[in-house]
Design a protein around this motif. Structure first.
Motif, PDB file in Angstrom:
ATOM      1  N   ASN A 152      -7.435  -4.753   4.264  1.00 55.49           N
ATOM      2  CA  ASN A 152      -8.043  -5.643   3.919  1.00 55.49           C
ATOM      3  C   ASN A 152      -6.386  -7.226   3.326  1.00 55.49           C
ATOM      4  OD1 ASN A 152      -7.944  -2.174   2.544  1.00 55.49           O
ATOM      5  ND2 ASN A 152      -9.230  -4.248   0.480  1.00 55.49           N
ATOM      6  N   LEU A 153      -5.060  -6.999   4.150  1.00 59.28           N
ATOM      7  CA  LEU A 153      -4.572  -8.345   4.438  1.00 59.28           C
ATOM      8  C   LEU A 153      -4.900  -8.764   4.887  1.00 59.28           C
ATOM      9  CD1 LEU A 153      -1.328  -5.473   3.421  1.00 59.28           C
ATOM     10  CD2 LEU A 153      -1.999  -6.862   2.083  1.00 59.28           C
ATOM     11  N   LYS A 154      -5.848  -8.449   6.019  1.00 59.33           N
ATOM     12  CA  LYS A 154      -6.165  -9.117   7.355  1.00 59.33           C
ATOM     13  C   LYS A 154      -7.197 -10.790   6.681  1.00 59.33           C
ATOM     14  CE  LYS A 154      -5.594  -7.319  11.140  1.00 59.33           C
ATOM     15  NZ  LYS A 154      -5.550  -6.212  12.424  1.00 59.33           N
ATOM     16  N   VAL A 155      -7.860 -10.054   5.183  1.00 60.30           N
ATOM     17  CA  VAL A 155      -8.410 -10.960   4.536  1.00 60.30           C
ATOM     18  C   VAL A 155      -8.010 -11.698   3.971  1.00 60.30           C
ATOM     19  CG1 VAL A 155     -10.490 -11.104   3.340  1.00 60.30           C
ATOM     20  CG2 VAL A 155     -10.483  -9.030   4.135  1.00 60.30           C
ATOM     21  N   LEU A 156      -7.176 -11.739   3.929  1.00 57.62           N
ATOM     22  CA  LEU A 156      -6.067 -12.776   2.712  1.00 57.62           C
ATOM     23  C   LEU A 156      -5.622 -12.868   3.532  1.00 57.62           C
ATOM     24  CD1 LEU A 156      -5.536  -9.538  -0.049  1.00 57.62           C
ATOM     25  CD2 LEU A 156      -7.028 -11.449  -0.621  1.00 57.62           C
ATOM     26  N   GLY A 157      -4.878 -13.227   4.728  1.00 57.74           N
ATOM     27  CA  GLY A 157      -4.642 -14.162   5.754  1.00 57.74           C
ATOM     28  C   GLY A 157      -3.091 -13.179   5.897  1.00 57.74           C
ATOM     29  N   ILE A 158      -2.642 -12.186   6.003  1.00 63.76           N
ATOM     30  CA  ILE A 158      -1.650 -11.004   5.646  1.00 63.76           C
ATOM     31  C   ILE A 158      -1.186 -10.181   7.778  1.00 63.76           C
ATOM     32  CG2 ILE A 158      -0.240 -10.433   5.395  1.00 63.76           C
ATOM     33  CD1 ILE A 158      -0.986 -11.276   2.501  1.00 63.76           C
ATOM     34  N   ASP A 159      -1.318 -11.093   8.587  1.00 64.58           N
ATOM     35  CA  ASP A 159      -1.825  -9.976   9.831  1.00 64.58           C
ATOM     36  C   ASP A 159      -0.144  -8.945  10.078  1.00 64.58           C
ATOM     37  OD1 ASP A 159      -3.746 -11.309  10.163  1.00 64.58           O
ATOM     38  OD2 ASP A 159      -2.541 -12.856  11.480  1.00 64.58           O
ATOM     39  N   ASP A 160       0.603  -8.850   9.517  1.00 65.68           N
ATOM     40  CA  ASP A 160       1.491  -7.921   9.682  1.00 65.68           C
ATOM     41  C   ASP A 160       2.452  -7.813   8.585  1.00 65.68           C
ATOM     42  OD1 ASP A 160       3.487  -6.055  11.084  1.00 65.68           O
ATOM     43  OD2 ASP A 160       4.332  -6.979  11.495  1.00 65.68           O
ATOM     44  N   ILE A 161       2.311  -6.505   7.397  1.00 65.92           N
ATOM     45  CA  ILE A 161       2.543  -7.059   6.643  1.00 65.92           C
ATOM     46  C   ILE A 161       4.086  -5.937   6.421  1.00 65.92           C
ATOM     47  CG2 ILE A 161       1.667  -4.296   5.983  1.00 65.92           C
ATOM     48  CD1 ILE A 161       2.634  -6.834   3.538  1.00 65.92           C
ATOM     49  N   LYS A 162       3.875  -5.220   6.810  1.00 64.10           N
ATOM     50  CA  LYS A 162       5.685  -4.427   7.457  1.00 64.10           C
ATOM     51  C   LYS A 162       6.939  -5.743   7.992  1.00 64.10           C
ATOM     52  CE  LYS A 162       3.882  -0.574   6.861  1.00 64.10           C
ATOM     53  NZ  LYS A 162       3.935   0.541   5.259  1.00 64.10           N
ATOM     54  N   SER A 163       6.420  -6.777   8.179  1.00 63.56           N
ATOM     55  CA  SER A 163       7.383  -7.662   8.039  1.00 63.56           C
ATOM     56  C   SER A 163       7.822  -8.569   7.650  1.00 63.56           C
ATOM     57  CB  SER A 163       6.665  -8.181   9.017  1.00 63.56           C
ATOM     58  OG  SER A 163       5.985  -9.625   8.584  1.00 63.56           O
ATOM     59  N   TYR A 164       7.451  -8.519   6.753  1.00 66.35           N
ATOM     60  CA  TYR A 164       7.860  -9.282   4.772  1.00 66.35           C
ATOM     61  C   TYR A 164       8.591  -7.620   4.589  1.00 66.35           C
ATOM     62  CZ  TYR A 164       3.804 -12.544   5.132  1.00 66.35           C
ATOM     63  OH  TYR A 164       3.366 -13.706   5.385  1.00 66.35           O
ATOM     64  N   GLY A 165       9.315  -6.874   4.700  1.00 67.47           N
ATOM     65  CA  GLY A 165      10.225  -6.230   4.164  1.00 67.47           C
ATOM     66  C   GLY A 165      11.162  -5.936   5.067  1.00 67.47           C
ATOM     67  N   SER A 218      13.807  -8.525   4.785  1.00 70.11           N
ATOM     68  CA  SER A 218      15.013  -9.017   4.652  1.00 70.11           C
ATOM     69  C   SER A 218      14.683  -9.702   2.652  1.00 70.11           C
ATOM     70  CB  SER A 218      15.330 -10.511   5.323  1.00 70.11           C
ATOM     71  OG  SER A 218      13.729 -11.473   5.190  1.00 70.11           O
ATOM     72  N   ALA A 219      15.090  -9.288   1.762  1.00 68.48           N
ATOM     73  CA  ALA A 219      14.996  -9.842   0.752  1.00 68.48           C
ATOM     74  C   ALA A 219      14.274 -11.661   0.915  1.00 68.48           C
ATOM     75  CB  ALA A 219      16.516 -10.187   0.617  1.00 68.48           C
ATOM     76  N   PRO A 220      14.623 -12.626   1.863  1.00 70.28           N
ATOM     77  CA  PRO A 220      14.045 -13.644   1.931  1.00 70.28           C
ATOM     78  C   PRO A 220      12.616 -13.009   2.840  1.00 70.28           C
ATOM     79  CG  PRO A 220      16.309 -14.260   3.064  1.00 70.28           C
ATOM     80  CD  PRO A 220      15.936 -12.237   2.966  1.00 70.28           C
ATOM     81  N   LYS A 221      12.360 -12.847   3.555  1.00 69.10           N
ATOM     82  CA  LYS A 221      11.211 -12.353   3.747  1.00 69.10           C
ATOM     83  C   LYS A 221      10.057 -11.720   2.808  1.00 69.10           C
ATOM     84  CE  LYS A 221       9.371 -12.239   7.113  1.00 69.10           C
ATOM     85  NZ  LYS A 221       8.408 -13.535   7.167  1.00 69.10           N
ATOM     86  N   VAL A 222      10.733 -10.693   1.409  1.00 67.50           N
ATOM     87  CA  VAL A 222      10.052 -10.080   0.670  1.00 67.50           C
ATOM     88  C   VAL A 222      10.172 -11.144  -0.463  1.00 67.50           C
ATOM     89  CG1 VAL A 222      10.641  -9.042  -1.677  1.00 67.50           C
ATOM     90  CG2 VAL A 222      11.194  -8.204   0.560  1.00 67.50           C
ATOM     91  N   GLN A 223      10.641 -12.127  -0.743  1.00 65.30           N
ATOM     92  CA  GLN A 223      10.209 -13.363  -1.275  1.00 65.30           C
ATOM     93  C   GLN A 223       8.924 -13.940  -0.560  1.00 65.30           C
ATOM     94  OE1 GLN A 223      12.565 -13.998  -4.461  1.00 65.30           O
ATOM     95  NE2 GLN A 223      10.274 -15.459  -4.740  1.00 65.30           N
ATOM     96  N   GLU A 224       9.364 -13.959   0.358  1.00 66.20           N
ATOM     97  CA  GLU A 224       7.821 -15.242   0.725  1.00 66.20           C
ATOM     98  C   GLU A 224       7.182 -14.811   0.570  1.00 66.20           C
ATOM     99  OE1 GLU A 224       6.642 -16.728   5.374  1.00 66.20           O
ATOM    100  OE2 GLU A 224       8.245 -16.020   4.967  1.00 66.20           O
ATOM    101  N   LEU A 225       7.077 -13.204   0.361  1.00 67.10           N
ATOM    102  CA  LEU A 225       5.269 -12.292   0.512  1.00 67.10           C
ATOM    103  C   LEU A 225       5.868 -12.621  -1.332  1.00 67.10           C
ATOM    104  CD1 LEU A 225       3.051 -10.443   0.309  1.00 67.10           C
ATOM    105  CD2 LEU A 225       4.393  -9.127   0.473  1.00 67.10           C
ATOM    106  N   ILE A 226       6.359 -12.666  -1.842  1.00 65.05           N
ATOM    107  CA  ILE A 226       5.328 -13.060  -3.550  1.00 65.05           C
ATOM    108  C   ILE A 226       5.682 -14.426  -3.818  1.00 65.05           C
ATOM    109  CG2 ILE A 226       7.020 -13.342  -5.925  1.00 65.05           C
ATOM    110  CD1 ILE A 226       9.151 -11.221  -5.238  1.00 65.05           C
ATOM    111  N   ASP A 227       5.796 -14.805  -3.326  1.00 63.68           N
ATOM    112  CA  ASP A 227       5.833 -16.422  -3.611  1.00 63.68           C
ATOM    113  C   ASP A 227       3.581 -16.613  -3.023  1.00 63.68           C
ATOM    114  OD1 ASP A 227       8.386 -17.120  -4.433  1.00 63.68           O
ATOM    115  OD2 ASP A 227       8.906 -18.173  -2.659  1.00 63.68           O
ATOM    116  N   PHE A 228       4.345 -16.091  -1.987  1.00 62.80           N
ATOM    117  CA  PHE A 228       2.502 -16.422  -1.254  1.00 62.80           C
ATOM    118  C   PHE A 228       1.786 -15.736  -2.215  1.00 62.80           C
ATOM    119  CE2 PHE A 228      -1.276 -14.219   1.199  1.00 62.80           C
ATOM    120  CZ  PHE A 228      -1.770 -15.357   1.967  1.00 62.80           C
TER     121      PHE A 228
END
Length: 786
Positions: free
Chosen positions: A448-461, A463-473
């Motif tokens: 499902n996430l690839k459909v939304l343009g997210i290839d590597d969901i684990k990379s968003y975990g 660091s805190a900035p990466k979590v924020q990037e996912l929230i902003d997305f």
């Protein structure tokens, strides 16, 4: 209603920020009360800035470092989240988490799932806010109108000074050309300093400042501090003008000036919404200030200036983004200078490497506040074999399934990022379908996430900035739009998922041999939308796919011949600017694009290549590029699509550019280009090689232009060349149809250039001379032919 609530909450947050500033300015104003009023008057601009501009820079000297203000995205200050109406909680962290994550979910409180009436209260507050603004603004307009009628019969004394017997005191009125209105029969010396006062208002643009400030007070009508600031600003405005008069005319006029003020202070007051009235505001304070006025010493002026500059700097700046090192003992949230929010820090600090840890999972769920937002559920973990699954079984019926799933999708995406070995998040609930309650289970994983343009969901975990990037997305509206093309694999109670074969953008990026794909391969995808016109005159049918990439939804169109089911064209369109690339063509003369990712990440802006002057009746808009071209602009009448294109029968399949007034195309051009040809370094021909195009006459080389150019006159026929040839071979008469259009096509190119340009102008809209006038207005930039 959602947009209105967002605007109201934005205004509400800005009002809170401005309230802090107003309180600070009132304190500073009290400290410098004996200073010239021009200082305190100028300081009110800071409050105006905070009431108008939602963003600012961060600084360690900001007064907001002393408050609970939080830096939001884009330099804003947030006190109440943009979805605060969804839930309130005694736990501030949970409230902040829930409100931030659920921006754009549009979760609608209903009896079975709602936890708080705050959503209803928020809607009511937004409507009340709008109603209050309308009421006050209407009253102000009426007051202004009444005052305008009172001065209709004013008599011009000189310049912009008018006399009237219908007004009790002088004032300035007007926006574009302000006028000074005075009562009849004013005598010297009173007239001289009254006019000096009002002229100073005009020189300082107070006639614009005051109504603008009043409009801000209307927008923030519910905030008493804004009204207090408005009144104090008006008072400081008048006092600073009084001081200017005394300074220019000397202290000897203090007594007479004060007596004039007192004389004009009548009970019949003028409306405060519009004019700058001479004797209408704080007469007692103004007279006292005039009598106490004396020239300020230089060193005092310097000190007050420094105080004011410091005040401006501390009130305009947002609080500094604090960098806090994680405290593993206390599980403290990490918030660093990259802009990660408190929520992102809390989530990262609670990151869980193993799905089999129930207490760690519970901590994450608690920070997200799923219980409070979506209702009670029980938790199940599947850890015996892969895929490792976390499942939430909600114990209530859901009435708005789309909104519920959209909210859960955001939670599930964050859980997949923050639970190290989680492969899948599931949730189940009861939903009434066709009058019968059905158990729905939704499966959410990397597909499902690839459909939304997210290839590597684990990379968003990581660091805190990466979590924020996912929230902003996920906060981006593009994510919400992308959900339309995402597939939720569900089961309807039989225990087995209804899995599907869905085409996603990654499939296109990985595809190398388009010719190997037959129509049956495309039809095998479950998200294919078939368009097959039944009209006998239409040769082609289409399969349409909506594919997500980043924040946009792209349209893939597979065109095939109805006669033998063979694929003839495959092209990809970006709807936001209607740019199109050709991915495959059965006819090798059309240029195909292999760099799909380059197209996805680049938008064509014709303004960076050339400029031109259109007739006043036309405008330029983004153009849906013809197959094989790289984009351009379309010329339209008043921005509307030509009537012929809207009214043409669908079986004609007439391209809009054949009916439009004209346009400009960006073409690939090199030594092997089929679009332009050179002889001895000179441009001698050009053609789009469209199989519906007939050339009329010989190409004409255009001289004395800024670049080499050649004109080709063409007609667009409703029949393809193969159709005409087949008719001739069969001995059948060639059908006669009116030509759709006759075009002037002007090609600009350099022999060593990497691009060329075609300007096409419809003979229905342009005479030859008018076409040449437009062509002569074309100017190319330095990078046009690089």
């Amino acid at each position: 209603m959602e947009l209105l609530q967002d605007i109201f909450l934005q205004i509400f947050n800005m009002g809170i920020t401005a309230s802090y500033v107003i309180l600070a300015l009132l304190l500073i104003r009290l400290c410098i009360k004996r200073a010239p009023k021009v200082f305190s008057y100028t300081l009110w601009a800071v409050a105006g800035f905070r009431l108008v501009c939602p963003i600012s820079f961060s600084s360690v000297v900001s007064i907001f470092n002393l408050t609970s203000a939080k830096n939001g995205t884009g330099g804003t200050l947030n006190y109440v989240s943009s979805n605060a109406g969804n839930i309130t909680s005694n736990n501030a962290a949970i409230t902040y988490a829930v409100n931030t994550i659920n921006k754009q979910t549009q979760y609608i409180p209903i009896p079975a799932t709602s936890l708080s009436p705050m959503q209803i209260l928020l809607s009511a507050a937004a409507l009340l806010w709008i109603a209050g603004m309308i009421l006050i603004f209407t009253y102000s307009i009426i007051s202004y109108y009444r005052l305008s009628r009172r001065i209709n019969n004013s008599v011009r004394l000189k310049d912009n000074i008018y006399e009237s017997d219908a007004i009790p005191s002088p004032f300035v009125m007007g926006i574009r050309k302000p006028r000074i209105y005075i009562p009849f029969h004013m005598e010297e010396p009173e007239l001289s300093y009254v006019l000096l006062h009002e002229k100073h208002h005009i020189r300082r643009f107070d006639y614009l400042v005051k109504p603008s400030s009043f409009l801000l007070a209307i927008v923030y009508w519910y905030n008493p501090l804004v009204w207090l600031a408005y009144l104090c600003m008006c008072k400081d405005m008048e006092m600073s003008c009084d001081e200017k008069v005394i300074k220019d005319m000397g202290v000897a006029v203090k007594k007479d000036y004060s007596m004039s003020l007192l004389a004009f202070a009548t009970n019949h007051r003028l409306p405060r919404v519009s004019p700058l009235a001479f004797g209408e505001i704080s007469i007692k304070s103004r007279i006292k200030n005039i009598l106490n006025y004396k020239k300020t010493k230089l060193w005092i002026t310097i000190v007050i200036t420094i105080i004011c500059l410091v005040t401006v700097a501390t009130c305009i700046a947002n609080p500094a983004v604090k960098s806090v090192q994680p405290d593993t003992k206390k599980g403290a949230a990490a918030v660093d200078d990259s802009g990660a929010s408190e929520l992102a820090g809390q989530l990262y600090a609670a990151k869980n490497p193993y799905i089999g840890n129930p207490s760690a999972n519970g901590k994450l769920l608690g920070i997200l506040g799923i219980w409070e937002q979506l209702g009670n559920f029980t938790l199940e973990l599947e850890t015996s074999e892969k895929p490792y699954v976390l499942r939430m079984n909600f114990d209530h019926e859901v009435y708005d399934r789309d909104n519920f799933d959209n909210g859960m999708i955001r939670y599930a995406t964050l859980l997949l990022a923050l639970i190290g070995n989680a492969d899948e998040i599931q949730w189940s609930y009861t939903y009434t379908e066709a009058g019968e309650p059905v158990l729905i289970t939704v499966y959410w994983d990397s597909r499902n996430l690839k459909v939304l343009g997210i290839d590597d969901i684990k990379s968003y975990g990581e660091s805190a900035p990466k979590v924020q990037e996912l929230i902003d997305f996920m906060d981006n509206r593009g994510f919400r739009t992308a959900l339309a093309s995402a597939f939720n694999v569900t089961d309807n109670g039989d225990g087995s998922p209804q899995d599907g074969n869905y085409l996603i953008m990654n499939d296109l990026l990985e595809q190398r041999d388009w010719g190997s794909l037959a129509l049956k391969d495309w039809k095998a995808y479950d998200n294919a939308i078939m368009e097959e016109p039944e009209s006998e005159g239409v040769l082609n049918a289409y399969l349409i796919f909506n594919l997500a990439y980043g924040d946009e939804i792209y349209k893939l169109q597979v065109s095939y011949l109805k006669a033998d089911q063979s694929i003839d064209l495959i092209y990809l369109t970006r709807p936001s600017d209607m740019e199109t690339i050709l991915l495959y063509s059965a006819d090798p003369k059309y240029r195909v694009v292999t760099d799909i990712e380059g197209f996805l990440n680049t938008k064509v802006d014709m303004g960076q290549y050339l400029t031109y002057e259109l007739p006043a009746s036309m405008i330029s808009s983004q153009y849906n590029a013809s197959l094989g071209n790289d984009g351009g602009n379309l010329f339209l009448l008043n921005g509307e699509m030509p009537g012929e294109a809207k009214q043409s029968p669908v079986e004609w399949q007439v391209p809009i550019e054949w009916c439009a007034p004209g346009g400009v195309l960006l073409l690939p051009s090199d030594s092997a280009s089929p679009y332009v040809s050179f002889e001895n370094g000179k441009l001698v021909n050009g053609t789009l090689r469209n199989n519906h195009t007939i050339t009329l006459g010989e190409p004409v080389i255009l001289k004395e232009l800024s670049e080499q150019a050649v004109l080709v006159k063409v007609q667009h026929d409703l029949y393809t060349i193969p159709e005409l040839e087949n008719a001739k071979k069969a001995g059948k008469p060639i059908p006669v149809q009116e030509q759709t259009s006759t075009m002037y096509e002007i090609y600009f190119a350099r022999e060593d250039g990497r691009t060329a340009y075609c300007i096409f102008l419809n003979e229905k809209y342009f005479t030859y001379d008018e076409a040449m006038a437009l062509v002569n207005s074309v100017r190319f930039t330095d990078q046009a032919f690089n």
